[in-house]
Every structure is written in structure tokens, then in C-alpha cells.
Write a protein that holds these residues in place. Structure first.
Motif, PDB file in Angstrom:
ATOM      1  N   ARG A   2       0.827  -1.198   0.000  1.00  0.00           N
ATOM      2  CA  ARG A   2       0.000   0.000   0.000  1.00  0.00           C
ATOM      3  C   ARG A   2       0.868   1.257   0.000  1.00  0.00           C
ATOM      4  O   ARG A   2       2.030   1.223   0.408  1.00  0.00           O
ATOM      5  CB  ARG A   2      -0.934  -0.006   1.211  1.00  0.00           C
ATOM      6  N   SER A  20      -3.780   9.330  -1.793  1.00  0.00           N
ATOM      7  CA  SER A  20      -3.731   7.894  -2.090  1.00  0.00           C
ATOM      8  C   SER A  20      -3.025   7.097  -1.000  1.00  0.00           C
ATOM      9  O   SER A  20      -2.938   5.867  -1.101  1.00  0.00           O
ATOM     10  CB  SER A  20      -3.012   7.657  -3.427  1.00  0.00           C
ATOM     11  N   GLU A  33      -3.848   3.329   0.169  1.00  0.00           N
ATOM     12  CA  GLU A  33      -4.476   2.536  -0.884  1.00  0.00           C
ATOM     13  C   GLU A  33      -3.470   1.549  -1.473  1.00  0.00           C
ATOM     14  O   GLU A  33      -2.259   1.673  -1.275  1.00  0.00           O
ATOM     15  CB  GLU A  33      -5.003   3.454  -1.991  1.00  0.00           C
ATOM     16  N   ARG A  34      -3.982   0.567  -2.199  1.00  0.00           N
ATOM     17  CA  ARG A  34      -3.104  -0.372  -2.892  1.00  0.00           C
ATOM     18  C   ARG A  34      -2.297   0.376  -3.949  1.00  0.00           C
ATOM     19  O   ARG A  34      -2.827   1.196  -4.700  1.00  0.00           O
ATOM     20  CB  ARG A  34      -3.917  -1.488  -3.539  1.00  0.00           C
ATOM     21  N   ARG A  35      -1.018   0.092  -3.991  1.00  0.00           N
ATOM     22  CA  ARG A  35      -0.135   0.824  -4.898  1.00  0.00           C
ATOM     23  C   ARG A  35      -0.582   0.692  -6.353  1.00  0.00           C
ATOM     24  O   ARG A  35      -0.591   1.670  -7.101  1.00  0.00           O
ATOM     25  CB  ARG A  35       1.309   0.328  -4.747  1.00  0.00           C
ATOM     26  N   GLU A  68      -3.527   0.104  -7.646  1.00  0.00           N
ATOM     27  CA  GLU A  68      -4.758   0.834  -7.941  1.00  0.00           C
ATOM     28  C   GLU A  68      -4.503   2.337  -7.979  1.00  0.00           C
ATOM     29  O   GLU A  68      -5.003   3.053  -8.857  1.00  0.00           O
ATOM     30  CB  GLU A  68      -5.822   0.500  -6.895  1.00  0.00           C
ATOM     31  N   ALA A  69      -3.720   2.840  -7.028  1.00  0.00           N
ATOM     32  CA  ALA A  69      -3.412   4.270  -7.010  1.00  0.00           C
ATOM     33  C   ALA A  69      -2.609   4.671  -8.248  1.00  0.00           C
ATOM     34  O   ALA A  69      -2.838   5.733  -8.837  1.00  0.00           O
ATOM     35  CB  ALA A  69      -2.644   4.620  -5.740  1.00  0.00           C
ATOM     36  N   ARG A 101      -4.862   4.932 -11.339  1.00  0.00           N
ATOM     37  CA  ARG A 101      -5.613   6.186 -11.408  1.00  0.00           C
ATOM     38  C   ARG A 101      -4.720   7.340 -11.866  1.00  0.00           C
ATOM     39  O   ARG A 101      -5.151   8.217 -12.623  1.00  0.00           O
ATOM     40  CB  ARG A 101      -6.234   6.511 -10.052  1.00  0.00           C
TER      41      ARG A 101
END
Length: 405
Positions: free
Chosen positions: A164, A179, A182-184, A186-187, A190
Motif C-alpha cells: 500500500r 492515495s 491505498e493499494r499501490r 490501484e493508485a 488512477r
């Protein structure tokens, strides 16, 4: 064809008969002599007129028949002319997306400096959309790098990492402050979407069973967050890339040193295995040191100067784009390094090693880069003196690529 003088090059008259295209020495060119009638005609080459209309304009201004065609041919050969309607179907589809094209116009102008043929700059820009790049590492270097590639028009940029987002992963142009936690992956996804001027192109699969993940990558960039993996990349981690013939590039920050390279063309240039074997030959303690670095517990927060990380991401993106656009970057067979506080970039060669299984040593095509990374002064290349005159029916150029203008 709709001829257009390349807008990236500023135009200035050195005297009444000599025109200079461009300011910076790398791409500037001086043409002469250019007569008054031809000089007055140059502004009409703005991409809004086809050759038939340009011929009519030339006749109205008193230029002889054939002068326009010869002028266009000469300027095209000099790399000063583009085609506002060229580049093929991919370029036409890109031009149809006005908002996307506006985002990419600075990149297109830059490509026009290195892609000489008319229509070639936009063709290369459109070709970027079909490229798939994977970046392994979502730290201060990796995500900024991913955003740069996506923003430059690369069609698909995938970032892979675990864990994360930590507060020290945040960087301008990379992972935002909101971010954290958050999961790396997924961030990073985005961030890439936010930087891209357009959605990724749809892929036409050869069969229904073909998974998107099975499609080959144009390039894989290894940008680990751990400084040990940057300084001493693990050869075993890249074995599938070598076996599959996938070009890959190393990038990252180790303590206070930024590293870009080597850019590995499997079977042609030195790889991580070549680098490791060469170091072991020069320093018998190298394997022992690497084993200690890998087995020890890494610090929770590793040194990664923000300005240095941003510089590394920018240089890496430039080398990656050069490859995707059809050129060979200077990191092929070399590692570019810069350390704080001076950030003085220099190259260290990565020779293909005969004991490495990558096979690059067998071809013997590695480039020899000076140990000290010193550059070589560019010599001015003089072209034959020719004439851009309306009194002749052939528009010819007298140009000099200058190291200093």
C-alpha cells in the motif's frame, strides 16, 4: 499532400538572402541563398493548401513552372517540411480527435525535429497508441514515469507493485497525497488514467481465448523501490524477459545516485547478468557484498531525493519514447548515472559478457562508450552549396547543420 514548414523551428533571417531555421544547435539549419520571391512564398507552406493550389499561387506571384515542386522536394529532403494530411490511417484517426491532438501538439512538434520525412512525425505519434509498456515499481520514480509515458501518448501503461502507498511514496506527478493507504497498483492506475490524453485503444483479439494479459509488451521498465535492486539488479528476475525477447530498461534511485539503464535488447546488448558478471570479475568481493545487501533488512524509509527521482523518471521516459519511436537510446549497453547534489550525468558501459546466457557477446554489436562518459563534440556537417532561386526551375538548398549558430 499539404506541405507545411515544421512549426517547431523558429525562423529568422541572418541577412537578405540567408534564412536560419531553429535556434538550438542540435537541430538548427541555415539555408541560402534564398531569393526574395522564394522567401515571400515560404509562409504559404502552412499546411492549409495542397500542391495544386500552391502551384496556382506561385504562378500568380511570378514564380516559374516547376518551382513549387522543386522547392517542396528540396525542403522535404532537408527535413524542414511536414505533410499536414500525411501519416496514414492511424494519423488520420488521431487528427479526428481534436481534444487529444491538442494535448499532444507539443510532443508532435518535438517529434518533427527527429522524424525528417513529411507525415512521419504524426505517424510515430499515432504508433505510440499501439504500444504496451509495463512498469514494475510504483514508487517515486515508477509512477511519475508511468504518468509521463501515458501523457506522451503511449496507449497502455501498466504499473505493477505490491503493498500500500506510504507517505514517502507521494510525489508531484506521481502518487497524490490522498492515495496514502491505498493499494499501490490501484493508485498508480488512477494516476496513469489522469495523465493520459485519451482512453487506451481497444484491442482486437486473435481469438476469444486470448487473454489481454497474454498480449506482449513493447517494453518493460524495472523501476524498483529498493535501492539494492536498482544498484545490483537481479539477473534471475529478468530471465523470462530475455527468453521471451522482450526489451527492458532499468531505472531507479540507489541512495543518492539516480540510474537509467542498461536498456536491454535481448541478444544484442549487455543485460543484468552481463553487468553482474563483469562486476564480479573486477571485484572479487562483489558477490559477497550483494548477498549481504539482499539478506539484510532494508530501512523502512530509503533515501530517494525528490528532485533526483523526478530527473530519473524524465530521463527514463525519454529513453523509452526514443525506443518506441524507432530509435536506439543511449542507455543501450550503458548505465547513465547522476548523484546529488550536482546531478552530473555520465555513462558507464555495460559490456556483453561471454559467460552470460543472453547471447549478446556472440554478436559483438555492443557500442563502446567511454568509461568517463565524456561526450564528443558534434562537428558541423557541411552540405553542397546550392541555390534557392526563382530564376532556376529547381529550388535547391545550401544548408549547414551547425554545432553553433
Amino acid at each position: 499532400m499539404h506541405p507545411m514548414m515544421k512549426p517547431a523551428l523558429r525562423r529568422g533571417w541572418r541577412d537578405l538572402n540567408t534564412v536560419q531555421f531553429g535556434m538550438a544547435p542540435a537541430h538548427a539549419m541555415v539555408l541560402g541563398p534564398v531569393d526574395t520571391a522564394t522567401g515571400s512564398f515560404l509562409p504559404l507552406l502552412d499546411g492549409t493548401r495542397g500542391l495544386p493550389l500552391l502551384r496556382e499561387e506561385a504562378r500568380r506571384t511570378g514564380l516559374p513552372d516547376g518551382h513549387v515542386d522543386a522547392l517542396v522536394e528540396s525542403l522535404s529532403g532537408a527535413g524542414l517540411l511536414d505533410d499536414a494530411t500525411g501519416g496514414g490511417p492511424g494519423a488520420e484517426a488521431l487528427r479526428a480527435k481534436a481534444a487529444v491532438m491538442d494535448r499532444l501538439r507539443p510532443d508532435l512538434a518535438s517529434l518533427s525535429l527527429v522524424a525528417r520525412g513529411p507525415g512521419e512525425p504524426v505517424r510515430r505519434l499515432a504508433a505510440r497508441r499501439s504500444s504496451r509498456v509495463q512498469i514494475r515499481g510504483a514508487g517515486r520514480v515508477g509512477v511519475v514515469l508511468a504518468s509521463l509515458l501515458a501523457g506522451a501518448g503511449v496507449g497502455e501503461v501498466e504499473v505493477r507493485d505490491t503493498g500500500r502507498v506510504e507517505p514517502w511514496d507521494v510525489a508531484p506527478g506521481g502518487l497524490p497525497a490522498d492515495s496514502v493507504g491505498e493499494r499501490r497498483e490501484e493508485a498508480a492506475r488512477r494516476a496513469v488514467r489522469a495523465a493520459a490524453p485519451d482512453r487506451p485503444p481497444r484491442r482486437q483479439r486473435a481469438s476469444r481465448r486470448t487473454r489481454h494479459a497474454d498480449l506482449p509488451f513493447s517494453l518493460v521498465i524495472l523501476a524498483p523501490r529498493d535501492g539494492v535492486d536498482v544498484h545490483a539488479p537481479d539477473p534471475f528476475a529478468a530471465e523470462p524477459l530475455i527468453a521471451g525477447g522482450t526489451p527492458h530498461l532499468y531505472s531507479g534511485v540507489a541512495e543518492g545516485t539516480g540510474i537509467v539503464g542498461p536498456f536491454v535488447l535481448p541478444g544484442d546488448t549487455g543485460c543484468a547478468g552481463c553487468l553482474d558478471r563483469g562486476r564480479a570479475e573486477r571485484d572479487e568481493t562483489w558477490p559477497r557484498l550483494v548477498a549481504q545487501w539482499r539478506s539484510g533488512r532494508p530501512p523502512r524509509v530509503q533515501a530517494c531525493d525528490l528532485a533526483l527521482a523526478s530527473a530519473v523518471a524524465g530521463v527514463t521516459a525519454g529513453h523509452a519514447l526514443a525506443f518506441l519511436d524507432g530509435d536506439t537510446p543511449s542507455s543501450a549497453g550503458a548505465r547513465w548515472e547522476a548523484s546529488v547534489p550536482r546531478l552530473d550525468w555520465h555513462a558507464r558501459p555495460v559490456w556483453a559478457h561471454p559467460a552470460c546466457g543472453c547471447g549478446a557477446a556472440e554478436k559483438g554489436k555492443e557500442e563502446h562508450i567511454p568509461e568517463d562518459g565524456a561526450g564528443h563534440e558534434t562537428m558541423a556537417e557541411r552540405r553542397p552549396s546550392e541555390n534557392l532561386s526563382s530564376t532556376t526551375h529547381a529550388a535547391r538548398l545550401s544548408g549547414t547543420w551547425r554545432a553553433h549558430v
